[in-house]
Design a protein around this motif. Structure first.
Motif, PDB file in Angstrom:
ATOM      1  N   GLU A  69       0.833  -1.206   0.000  1.00  0.00           N
ATOM      2  CA  GLU A  69       0.000   0.000   0.000  1.00  0.00           C
ATOM      3  C   GLU A  69       0.870   1.260   0.000  1.00  0.00           C
ATOM      4  O   GLU A  69       0.559   2.234  -0.674  1.00  0.00           O
ATOM      5  CB  GLU A  69      -0.940   0.003   1.210  1.00  0.00           C
ATOM      6  N   ARG A  70       1.987   1.206   0.699  1.00  0.00           N
ATOM      7  CA  ARG A  70       2.902   2.355   0.725  1.00  0.00           C
ATOM      8  C   ARG A  70       3.495   2.574  -0.668  1.00  0.00           C
ATOM      9  O   ARG A  70       3.601   3.724  -1.124  1.00  0.00           O
ATOM     10  CB  ARG A  70       4.015   2.117   1.747  1.00  0.00           C
ATOM     11  N   VAL A  71       3.848   1.496  -1.351  1.00  0.00           N
ATOM     12  CA  VAL A  71       4.365   1.611  -2.716  1.00  0.00           C
ATOM     13  C   VAL A  71       3.286   2.199  -3.621  1.00  0.00           C
ATOM     14  O   VAL A  71       3.568   3.076  -4.444  1.00  0.00           O
ATOM     15  CB  VAL A  71       4.866   0.248  -3.244  1.00  0.00           C
ATOM     16  N   ARG A  72       2.045   1.742  -3.482  1.00  0.00           N
ATOM     17  CA  ARG A  72       0.946   2.288  -4.288  1.00  0.00           C
ATOM     18  C   ARG A  72       0.827   3.790  -4.075  1.00  0.00           C
ATOM     19  O   ARG A  72       0.692   4.548  -5.032  1.00  0.00           O
ATOM     20  CB  ARG A  72      -0.389   1.610  -3.937  1.00  0.00           C
ATOM     21  N   SER A  73       0.917   4.248  -2.836  1.00  0.00           N
ATOM     22  CA  SER A  73       0.797   5.690  -2.583  1.00  0.00           C
ATOM     23  C   SER A  73       1.982   6.453  -3.175  1.00  0.00           C
ATOM     24  O   SER A  73       1.809   7.550  -3.714  1.00  0.00           O
ATOM     25  CB  SER A  73       0.647   5.987  -1.088  1.00  0.00           C
ATOM     26  N   LEU A  74       3.171   5.874  -3.131  1.00  0.00           N
ATOM     27  CA  LEU A  74       4.342   6.535  -3.731  1.00  0.00           C
ATOM     28  C   LEU A  74       4.194   6.629  -5.249  1.00  0.00           C
ATOM     29  O   LEU A  74       4.549   7.649  -5.856  1.00  0.00           O
ATOM     30  CB  LEU A  74       5.628   5.782  -3.363  1.00  0.00           C
ATOM     31  N   ILE A  75       3.659   5.572  -5.865  1.00  0.00           N
ATOM     32  CA  ILE A  75       3.426   5.590  -7.316  1.00  0.00           C
ATOM     33  C   ILE A  75       2.374   6.644  -7.644  1.00  0.00           C
ATOM     34  O   ILE A  75       2.558   7.444  -8.572  1.00  0.00           O
ATOM     35  CB  ILE A  75       2.996   4.200  -7.826  1.00  0.00           C
ATOM     36  N   SER A  76       1.290   6.650  -6.911  1.00  0.00           N
ATOM     37  CA  SER A  76       0.222   7.633  -7.154  1.00  0.00           C
ATOM     38  C   SER A  76       0.746   9.055  -7.054  1.00  0.00           C
ATOM     39  O   SER A  76       0.412   9.912  -7.884  1.00  0.00           O
ATOM     40  CB  SER A  76      -0.934   7.437  -6.163  1.00  0.00           C
ATOM     41  N   GLU A  77       1.560   9.318  -6.052  1.00  0.00           N
ATOM     42  CA  GLU A  77       2.150  10.656  -5.890  1.00  0.00           C
ATOM     43  C   GLU A  77       3.020  11.005  -7.101  1.00  0.00           C
ATOM     44  O   GLU A  77       2.978  12.131  -7.595  1.00  0.00           O
ATOM     45  CB  GLU A  77       2.999  10.716  -4.617  1.00  0.00           C
ATOM     46  N   GLY A  78       3.802  10.032  -7.559  1.00  0.00           N
ATOM     47  CA  GLY A  78       4.688  10.272  -8.702  1.00  0.00           C
ATOM     48  C   GLY A  78       3.932  10.496  -9.991  1.00  0.00           C
ATOM     49  O   GLY A  78       4.312  11.341 -10.810  1.00  0.00           O
ATOM     50  N   VAL A  79       2.845   9.757 -10.197  1.00  0.00           N
ATOM     51  CA  VAL A  79       2.018   9.947 -11.394  1.00  0.00           C
ATOM     52  C   VAL A  79       1.348  11.319 -11.325  1.00  0.00           C
ATOM     53  O   VAL A  79       1.335  12.072 -12.314  1.00  0.00           O
ATOM     54  CB  VAL A  79       0.968   8.807 -11.526  1.00  0.00           C
ATOM     55  N   ALA A  80       0.810  11.665 -10.163  1.00  0.00           N
ATOM     56  CA  ALA A  80       0.128  12.953  -9.997  1.00  0.00           C
ATOM     57  C   ALA A  80       1.073  14.128 -10.227  1.00  0.00           C
ATOM     58  O   ALA A  80       0.678  15.148 -10.797  1.00  0.00           O
ATOM     59  CB  ALA A  80      -0.494  13.051  -8.607  1.00  0.00           C
ATOM     60  N   SER A  81       2.322  13.984  -9.850  1.00  0.00           N
ATOM     61  CA  SER A  81       3.284  15.071 -10.030  1.00  0.00           C
ATOM     62  C   SER A  81       3.879  15.089 -11.436  1.00  0.00           C
ATOM     63  O   SER A  81       4.605  16.021 -11.786  1.00  0.00           O
ATOM     64  CB  SER A  81       4.417  14.949  -9.002  1.00  0.00           C
ATOM     65  N   VAL A 100      -0.221  -1.590 -10.605  1.00  0.00           N
ATOM     66  CA  VAL A 100       1.217  -1.757 -10.372  1.00  0.00           C
ATOM     67  C   VAL A 100       1.450  -2.180  -8.925  1.00  0.00           C
ATOM     68  O   VAL A 100       2.244  -3.084  -8.649  1.00  0.00           O
ATOM     69  CB  VAL A 100       1.994  -0.469 -10.719  1.00  0.00           C
ATOM     70  N   ALA A 101       0.730  -1.559  -7.995  1.00  0.00           N
ATOM     71  CA  ALA A 101       0.869  -1.929  -6.589  1.00  0.00           C
ATOM     72  C   ALA A 101       0.433  -3.366  -6.348  1.00  0.00           C
ATOM     73  O   ALA A 101       1.032  -4.082  -5.543  1.00  0.00           O
ATOM     74  CB  ALA A 101       0.075  -0.975  -5.706  1.00  0.00           C
ATOM     75  N   ASP A 102      -0.586  -3.819  -7.073  1.00  0.00           N
ATOM     76  CA  ASP A 102      -1.033  -5.197  -6.933  1.00  0.00           C
ATOM     77  C   ASP A 102       0.044  -6.162  -7.433  1.00  0.00           C
ATOM     78  O   ASP A 102       0.288  -7.205  -6.814  1.00  0.00           O
ATOM     79  CB  ASP A 102      -2.348  -5.413  -7.691  1.00  0.00           C
ATOM     80  N   VAL A 103       0.689  -5.816  -8.541  1.00  0.00           N
ATOM     81  CA  VAL A 103       1.789  -6.640  -9.052  1.00  0.00           C
ATOM     82  C   VAL A 103       2.924  -6.662  -8.031  1.00  0.00           C
ATOM     83  O   VAL A 103       3.482  -7.720  -7.715  1.00  0.00           O
ATOM     84  CB  VAL A 103       2.275  -6.122 -10.429  1.00  0.00           C
ATOM     85  N   ALA A 149      13.000  -3.169  -6.808  1.00  0.00           N
ATOM     86  CA  ALA A 149      13.141  -1.704  -6.887  1.00  0.00           C
ATOM     87  C   ALA A 149      13.686  -1.291  -8.254  1.00  0.00           C
ATOM     88  O   ALA A 149      13.178  -0.351  -8.869  1.00  0.00           O
ATOM     89  CB  ALA A 149      14.070  -1.196  -5.779  1.00  0.00           C
ATOM     90  N   THR A 150      14.679  -2.006  -8.741  1.00  0.00           N
ATOM     91  CA  THR A 150      15.257  -1.688 -10.055  1.00  0.00           C
ATOM     92  C   THR A 150      14.227  -1.883 -11.163  1.00  0.00           C
ATOM     93  O   THR A 150      14.044  -1.013 -12.019  1.00  0.00           O
ATOM     94  CB  THR A 150      16.496  -2.571 -10.313  1.00  0.00           C
ATOM     95  N   LEU A 151      13.558  -3.014 -11.151  1.00  0.00           N
ATOM     96  CA  LEU A 151      12.553  -3.307 -12.167  1.00  0.00           C
ATOM     97  C   LEU A 151      11.435  -2.260 -12.155  1.00  0.00           C
ATOM     98  O   LEU A 151      11.053  -1.734 -13.197  1.00  0.00           O
ATOM     99  CB  LEU A 151      11.969  -4.702 -11.922  1.00  0.00           C
ATOM    100  N   LEU A 152      10.956  -1.946 -10.983  1.00  0.00           N
ATOM    101  CA  LEU A 152       9.834  -1.023 -10.860  1.00  0.00           C
ATOM    102  C   LEU A 152      10.211   0.390 -11.274  1.00  0.00           C
ATOM    103  O   LEU A 152       9.518   1.021 -12.066  1.00  0.00           O
ATOM    104  CB  LEU A 152       9.322  -1.034  -9.411  1.00  0.00           C
ATOM    105  N   THR A 153      11.315   0.890 -10.782  1.00  0.00           N
ATOM    106  CA  THR A 153      11.667   2.280 -11.092  1.00  0.00           C
ATOM    107  C   THR A 153      12.053   2.454 -12.559  1.00  0.00           C
ATOM    108  O   THR A 153      11.698   3.479 -13.143  1.00  0.00           O
ATOM    109  CB  THR A 153      12.795   2.805 -10.171  1.00  0.00           C
ATOM    110  N   HIS A 154      12.706   1.461 -13.158  1.00  0.00           N
ATOM    111  CA  HIS A 154      13.021   1.604 -14.587  1.00  0.00           C
ATOM    112  C   HIS A 154      11.775   1.519 -15.436  1.00  0.00           C
ATOM    113  O   HIS A 154      11.673   2.172 -16.473  1.00  0.00           O
ATOM    114  CB  HIS A 154      14.042   0.547 -15.024  1.00  0.00           C
ATOM    115  N   GLY A 155      10.793   0.764 -14.988  1.00  0.00           N
ATOM    116  CA  GLY A 155       9.551   0.638 -15.748  1.00  0.00           C
ATOM    117  C   GLY A 155       8.616   1.826 -15.590  1.00  0.00           C
ATOM    118  O   GLY A 155       7.729   2.029 -16.421  1.00  0.00           O
ATOM    119  N   LEU A 156       8.788   2.625 -14.555  1.00  0.00           N
ATOM    120  CA  LEU A 156       7.881   3.730 -14.292  1.00  0.00           C
ATOM    121  C   LEU A 156       8.385   5.097 -14.733  1.00  0.00           C
ATOM    122  O   LEU A 156       7.616   6.026 -14.891  1.00  0.00           O
ATOM    123  CB  LEU A 156       7.571   3.817 -12.780  1.00  0.00           C
TER     124      LEU A 156
END
Length: 193
Positions: free
Chosen positions: A129-141, A152-155, A184-191
């Motif tokens: 859930e914390r990762v989901r909120s960090l992703i949401s913040e990054g998409v919103a910004s 993505v958070a579910d994955v 972390a590497t996979l997720l951040t490079h993909g986002l």
């Protein structure tokens, strides 16, 4: 009891929990009896009973203590990072660092013991859930690609559960801490945009 006495009792309890965490991380816990634990900590069984009424409750309390401290340290590291990609990487890598001291035996005991597994599963859900909120913040910004943060958070949660259940270690040979770094590497490079 005086305030000074209460502080000493609280400090002693915290010290015992820290010693229990260190012992369990290094050697696991399933094979220990309360007598073994008391001997290793150089305390009486009654001291352990003051912490928990039986071994299962003690394992639960120690596991909660471990994850509470780990969460505090992860959030402290996260507070020092800026930027969506850096925050996600920092978060996941910090989670991995918190698991580095855990021996394979500890991880196996935690996966095989319901009272400890439940704590790990709850913390895994909270981390996802914390990762989901960090992703949401990054998409919103606008710092991250416009992805469906919940998907993505579910994955991520699925991978985290597989790490927790020792499936990633069995399939890849990666320790849990290493698996979190790879995630972390996979997720951040993909986002990243």
């Amino acid at each position: 009891m005086t305030r000074a006495g209460a502080r000493r009792t609280t400090a002693r309890r915290a010290q015992l929990f820290d010693e229990l965490v260190a012992l369990f991380l290094a050697e696991g816990f399933a094979h220990f009896t309360l007598d073994d634990i008391a001997s290793r900590l150089r305390c009486s069984k009654s001291t352990l009973y003051a912490l928990a009424e039986n071994k299962d409750r003690l394992v639960h309390a120690v596991t909660v203590h471990f994850f509470r401290g780990a969460t505090e340290r992860v959030e402290a590291e996260l507070a020092g990072s800026a930027g969506a990609e850096a925050r996600i990487r920092t978060y996941l890598e910090s989670v991995g660092r918190q698991l580095e001291p855990a021996s394979p035996r500890f991880m196996e005991d935690m996966a095989a013991t319901s009272v400890a597994r439940e704590v790990y599963e709850r913390n895994t859900r909270l981390a996802a859930e914390r990762v989901r909120s960090l992703i949401s913040e990054g998409v919103a910004s606008g710092e991250l690609r416009d992805v469906h943060a919940a998907f993505v958070a579910d994955v991520v949660a699925s991978v985290m559960v597989r790490i927790q259940q020792r499936e990633v270690a069995a399939a890849t040979g990666l320790a849990d801490a290493q698996a979190y770094r790879e995630l972390a590497t996979l997720l951040t490079h993909g986002l990243t945009v």
